[in-house]
Motif scaffolding. Structure first.
Motif, PDB file in Angstrom:
ATOM      1  N   LEU A   1       2.535  -2.373   8.433  1.00 20.24           N
ATOM      2  CA  LEU A   1       1.877  -2.275   8.109  1.00 20.24           C
ATOM      3  C   LEU A   1       1.503  -2.055   6.734  1.00 20.24           C
ATOM      4  O   LEU A   1       0.618  -2.580   6.160  1.00 20.24           O
ATOM      5  CB  LEU A   1       0.803  -1.725   8.917  1.00 20.24           C
ATOM      6  N   ALA A   2       1.674  -0.675   6.665  1.00 18.02           N
ATOM      7  CA  ALA A   2       1.367   0.068   5.450  1.00 18.02           C
ATOM      8  C   ALA A   2       1.771  -0.737   3.680  1.00 18.02           C
ATOM      9  O   ALA A   2       1.585  -1.543   2.839  1.00 18.02           O
ATOM     10  CB  ALA A   2       1.654   1.358   4.861  1.00 18.02           C
ATOM     11  N   ARG A   3       3.629  -1.406   4.098  1.00 16.53           N
ATOM     12  CA  ARG A   3       4.305  -1.726   3.318  1.00 16.53           C
ATOM     13  C   ARG A   3       3.529  -3.625   3.002  1.00 16.53           C
ATOM     14  O   ARG A   3       3.048  -3.825   1.726  1.00 16.53           O
ATOM     15  CB  ARG A   3       5.554  -2.257   4.012  1.00 16.53           C
ATOM     16  N   ARG A   4       2.975  -3.670   4.383  1.00 15.73           N
ATOM     17  CA  ARG A   4       2.323  -5.449   3.589  1.00 15.73           C
ATOM     18  C   ARG A   4       1.161  -4.956   3.454  1.00 15.73           C
ATOM     19  O   ARG A   4       0.611  -6.550   2.795  1.00 15.73           O
ATOM     20  CB  ARG A   4       2.018  -6.015   5.099  1.00 15.73           C
ATOM     21  N   SER A   5       0.515  -3.939   3.533  1.00 16.01           N
ATOM     22  CA  SER A   5      -1.256  -3.736   2.789  1.00 16.01           C
ATOM     23  C   SER A   5      -1.280  -3.068   1.694  1.00 16.01           C
ATOM     24  O   SER A   5      -2.711  -3.607   1.222  1.00 16.01           O
ATOM     25  CB  SER A   5      -2.428  -3.160   4.131  1.00 16.01           C
ATOM     26  N   ASP A   6       0.057  -3.101   1.153  1.00 17.99           N
ATOM     27  CA  ASP A   6      -0.381  -2.903   0.011  1.00 17.99           C
ATOM     28  C   ASP A   6      -0.776  -3.311  -1.478  1.00 17.99           C
ATOM     29  O   ASP A   6      -0.025  -4.130  -1.613  1.00 17.99           O
ATOM     30  CB  ASP A   6       1.338  -1.975  -0.631  1.00 17.99           C
ATOM     31  N   THR A   7      -1.632  -2.737  -2.263  1.00 15.25           N
ATOM     32  CA  THR A   7      -1.947  -4.056  -3.435  1.00 15.25           C
ATOM     33  C   THR A   7      -1.976  -2.785  -4.697  1.00 15.25           C
ATOM     34  O   THR A   7      -2.303  -3.498  -5.818  1.00 15.25           O
ATOM     35  CB  THR A   7      -3.523  -4.834  -2.993  1.00 15.25           C
ATOM     36  N   ALA A   8      -0.981  -1.480  -4.519  1.00 17.69           N
ATOM     37  CA  ALA A   8      -0.981  -1.409  -5.537  1.00 17.69           C
ATOM     38  C   ALA A   8       0.141  -2.084  -6.498  1.00 17.69           C
ATOM     39  O   ALA A   8       0.930  -2.873  -6.605  1.00 17.69           O
ATOM     40  CB  ALA A   8       0.111  -0.144  -5.548  1.00 17.69           C
ATOM     41  N   ARG A   9       0.007  -1.758  -8.132  1.00 17.63           N
ATOM     42  CA  ARG A   9      -0.078  -2.189  -9.252  1.00 17.63           C
ATOM     43  C   ARG A   9       0.969  -1.769 -10.198  1.00 17.63           C
ATOM     44  O   ARG A   9       1.013  -1.688 -11.026  1.00 17.63           O
ATOM     45  CB  ARG A   9      -0.646  -3.565  -9.741  1.00 17.63           C
ATOM     46  N   ALA A  10       0.274  -0.374 -10.009  1.00 19.16           N
ATOM     47  CA  ALA A  10       0.805   0.642 -11.278  1.00 19.16           C
ATOM     48  C   ALA A  10       1.160   2.109  -9.861  1.00 19.16           C
ATOM     49  O   ALA A  10       0.790   3.122 -10.937  1.00 19.16           O
ATOM     50  CB  ALA A  10      -0.114   1.022 -11.648  1.00 19.16           C
TER      51      ALA A  10
ATOM     52  N   PHE B   1      -7.492   3.517   0.482  1.00 28.69           N
ATOM     53  CA  PHE B   1      -6.530   4.631   0.641  1.00 28.69           C
ATOM     54  C   PHE B   1      -5.673   4.690  -0.088  1.00 28.69           C
ATOM     55  O   PHE B   1      -5.466   3.404  -0.329  1.00 28.69           O
ATOM     56  CB  PHE B   1      -5.994   4.426   2.447  1.00 28.69           C
ATOM     57  N   ARG B   2      -5.303   5.871  -0.861  1.00 31.92           N
ATOM     58  CA  ARG B   2      -3.769   6.186  -1.315  1.00 31.92           C
ATOM     59  C   ARG B   2      -3.066   7.285  -1.008  1.00 31.92           C
ATOM     60  O   ARG B   2      -3.676   8.138  -0.692  1.00 31.92           O
ATOM     61  CB  ARG B   2      -4.898   6.504  -2.899  1.00 31.92           C
ATOM     62  N   PHE B   3      -1.495   6.878  -1.312  1.00 35.05           N
ATOM     63  CA  PHE B   3      -0.457   7.383  -0.285  1.00 35.05           C
ATOM     64  C   PHE B   3       0.689   7.302  -1.639  1.00 35.05           C
ATOM     65  O   PHE B   3       0.810   6.529  -2.703  1.00 35.05           O
ATOM     66  CB  PHE B   3       0.208   7.203   0.767  1.00 35.05           C
ATOM     67  N   ARG B   4       1.659   8.084  -1.387  1.00 37.34           N
ATOM     68  CA  ARG B   4       2.665   8.027  -1.781  1.00 37.34           C
ATOM     69  C   ARG B   4       3.198   6.921  -2.170  1.00 37.34           C
ATOM     70  O   ARG B   4       3.966   6.421  -2.753  1.00 37.34           O
ATOM     71  CB  ARG B   4       3.474   8.845  -2.079  1.00 37.34           C
ATOM     72  N   SER B   5       3.614   6.850  -1.030  1.00 38.97           N
ATOM     73  CA  SER B   5       4.891   5.688  -0.293  1.00 38.97           C
ATOM     74  C   SER B   5       3.670   4.741   1.472  1.00 38.97           C
ATOM     75  O   SER B   5       3.189   6.118   2.040  1.00 38.97           O
ATOM     76  CB  SER B   5       5.437   5.824  -0.254  1.00 38.97           C
ATOM     77  N   PRO B   6       4.217   4.069   2.195  1.00 42.03           N
ATOM     78  CA  PRO B   6       4.201   3.658   3.359  1.00 42.03           C
ATOM     79  C   PRO B   6       4.514   4.852   4.464  1.00 42.03           C
ATOM     80  O   PRO B   6       3.584   5.046   5.013  1.00 42.03           O
ATOM     81  CB  PRO B   6       4.930   2.383   3.849  1.00 42.03           C
ATOM     82  N   ALA B   7       5.866   5.323   4.274  1.00 42.39           N
ATOM     83  CA  ALA B   7       6.264   6.614   4.417  1.00 42.39           C
ATOM     84  C   ALA B   7       4.954   7.772   4.613  1.00 42.39           C
ATOM     85  O   ALA B   7       5.587   8.367   5.524  1.00 42.39           O
ATOM     86  CB  ALA B   7       7.691   7.079   4.592  1.00 42.39           C
ATOM     87  N   HIS B   8       5.098   7.604   3.302  1.00 44.68           N
ATOM     88  CA  HIS B   8       4.077   9.605   3.082  1.00 44.68           C
ATOM     89  C   HIS B   8       2.719   8.667   4.183  1.00 44.68           C
ATOM     90  O   HIS B   8       1.680   9.591   4.536  1.00 44.68           O
ATOM     91  CB  HIS B   8       3.140   9.723   1.713  1.00 44.68           C
ATOM     92  N   PHE B   9       1.891   7.658   4.187  1.00 41.69           N
ATOM     93  CA  PHE B   9       1.078   7.275   4.852  1.00 41.69           C
ATOM     94  C   PHE B   9       1.241   8.140   6.071  1.00 41.69           C
ATOM     95  O   PHE B   9       0.356   8.257   6.698  1.00 41.69           O
ATOM     96  CB  PHE B   9       0.550   5.918   5.296  1.00 41.69           C
ATOM     97  N   VAL B  10       2.386   7.674   6.752  1.00 43.80           N
ATOM     98  CA  VAL B  10       2.123   7.901   8.235  1.00 43.80           C
ATOM     99  C   VAL B  10       2.625   9.500   8.533  1.00 43.80           C
ATOM    100  O   VAL B  10       2.354   9.684   9.780  1.00 43.80           O
ATOM    101  CB  VAL B  10       4.081   7.123   8.416  1.00 43.80           C
ATOM    102  N   GLU B  11       3.246   9.726   7.373  1.00 53.11           N
ATOM    103  CA  GLU B  11       3.364  11.282   7.470  1.00 53.11           C
ATOM    104  C   GLU B  11       2.694  12.202   7.523  1.00 53.11           C
ATOM    105  O   GLU B  11       2.134  12.709   8.230  1.00 53.11           O
ATOM    106  CB  GLU B  11       4.435  12.140   6.241  1.00 53.11           C
TER     107      GLU B  11
ATOM    108  N   PHE C   1      -8.090  -2.501   7.159  1.00 52.88           N
ATOM    109  CA  PHE C   1      -6.515  -1.385   7.465  1.00 52.88           C
ATOM    110  C   PHE C   1      -6.752  -1.084   8.560  1.00 52.88           C
ATOM    111  O   PHE C   1      -5.700  -1.052   8.986  1.00 52.88           O
ATOM    112  CB  PHE C   1      -6.351  -1.186   6.214  1.00 52.88           C
ATOM    113  N   VAL C   2      -7.863  -0.059   8.705  1.00 53.18           N
ATOM    114  CA  VAL C   2      -7.938   0.441   9.580  1.00 53.18           C
ATOM    115  C   VAL C   2      -8.133  -0.277  10.795  1.00 53.18           C
ATOM    116  O   VAL C   2      -8.052  -0.161  12.076  1.00 53.18           O
ATOM    117  CB  VAL C   2      -9.416   1.663   9.477  1.00 53.18           C
ATOM    118  N   GLY C   3      -8.750  -1.537  11.075  1.00 49.33           N
ATOM    119  CA  GLY C   3      -8.848  -2.125  11.982  1.00 49.33           C
ATOM    120  C   GLY C   3      -7.530  -2.519  12.813  1.00 49.33           C
ATOM    121  O   GLY C   3      -7.292  -2.336  14.396  1.00 49.33           O
ATOM    122  N   HIS C   4      -6.349  -3.035  11.024  1.00 48.34           N
ATOM    123  CA  HIS C   4      -4.929  -3.305  12.047  1.00 48.34           C
ATOM    124  C   HIS C   4      -4.306  -2.711  12.242  1.00 48.34           C
ATOM    125  O   HIS C   4      -3.438  -2.211  13.444  1.00 48.34           O
ATOM    126  CB  HIS C   4      -4.185  -3.999  11.024  1.00 48.34           C
TER     127      HIS C   4
END
Ligand code: SAM
Length: 273
Positions: A246-255, A205-215, A155-158
């Motif tokens: 990128l974060a949306r595509r890489s997300d593997t959350a199930r819960a 890495f854990r965030f609330r959402s893709p937007a939260h990651f970018v923030e 993910f960091v590479g991307h």
């Protein structure tokens, strides 16, 4: 040490240093603590060992080694990050020494450490050969070098490549992600160490959402802070949109939440006795 005479390594290093001084990497670094703990177990540090953490940031590997009874010298070229490290060490009553140092020219004698550690740190130096040689130089014969390096496809590479499409990295300098490949590790260390063990691991890495990651990253991750500063409004918006995607595509959350696994190589090298 092989260096390319056409590359102005010092100028590039100054630019990199500016990147790591921007934002506040400590906020992100703290979340990666488990990498330092895992590395110290892989290296199998012994209580009482002399350990140096190179490009320590706010000290994940330093704290992990000190928690195991090692005597730790933490080094980084961003003094403000070492200030954060000292606060963390003080909170745990861990006696960690800190010193502002360039990873490519460590001001320590040859053979002076039982273990030399760097988590996602030394891989960011512009002169990779010189940095690798420094790690070997300061490690005693029969000592260990422990590294954590993002792989190119992580993910960091991307993320780094996405940033690089907007603000290209300096020409002539090899990607930090090459430290996350077996081939490059053999090039950098093969002749200089007696044994090289490489294990692929994952940090999440854990965030609330893709937007939260970018923030979080646009506020605290210096390389992104600086990239956004060099772009115009349109470029800034496009880069942030690409990172959200990128974060949306890489997300593997199930819960719930956002779950971003990022692969890295955990490296343990043993120097010749
Ligand atoms: C991604 S951070 C990792 C920090 C820390 N090792 C960790 O695991 O949280 C990269 C660090 O490398 C440091 N760094 C990069 N190039 C360096 C150099 N040539 N000399 C010293 N520190 C360097 C930066 O200042 C930054 O603290």
């Amino acid at each position: 040490v092989t260096t390319d005479p056409s590359v102005d390594y010092d100028a590039i290093k100054q630019r990199h240093k500016g990147n790591w001084s921007a934002g506040d990497y400590a906020v992100i670094g703290t979340t990666l603590q488990i990498v330092g703990e895992s590395l110290c177990e892989a290296v199998d540090v012994a209580c009482g060992w002399q350990v140096i953490d190179v490009a320590a940031g706010n000290g994940n590997a330093s704290l992990a080694a000190a928690r195991r009874g090692c005597e730790v010298l933490a080094t980084d070229y961003v003094t403000a990050l070492l200030d954060h490290l000292r606060e963390r060490a003080a909170a745990e009553r861990l006696p960690i020494e800190t010193r502002t140092e360039d990873a490519e020219a460590l001001n320590v004698p040859d053979d002076s450490f039982d273990a030399v550690l760097s988590t996602f740190g030394v891989s960011f130096t512009p002169n990779q050969e010189r940095a690798a040689s420094e790690l070997v130089r300061v490690c005693r014969p029969g000592g260990r070098i422990g590294l954590a390096n993002w792989t190119p496809d992580s993910f960091v590479g991307h993320m780094l490549r996405t940033i690089g499409t907007y603000v290209p990295p300096p020409t002539g300098v090899r990607s930090p992600l090459e430290w996350g490949t077996d081939a490059r590790l053999v090039e950098l260390f093969g002749d200089q160490v007696a044994d090289l063990q490489v294990t692929e691991r994952e940090f999440v890495f854990r965030f609330r959402s893709p937007a939260h990651f970018v923030e979080v990253f646009r506020t605290y991750y210096g390389p992104l802070v600086m990239a956004l500063e060099t772009l115009d409004d349109e470029g800034r918006a496009a880069l942030q949109a690409d990172l959200v995607e990128l974060a949306r595509r890489s997300d593997t959350a199930r819960a719930g939440g956002l779950r971003l696994p990022s692969a890295y190589l955990e490296v343990v090298a043993t120097t010749a006795s």
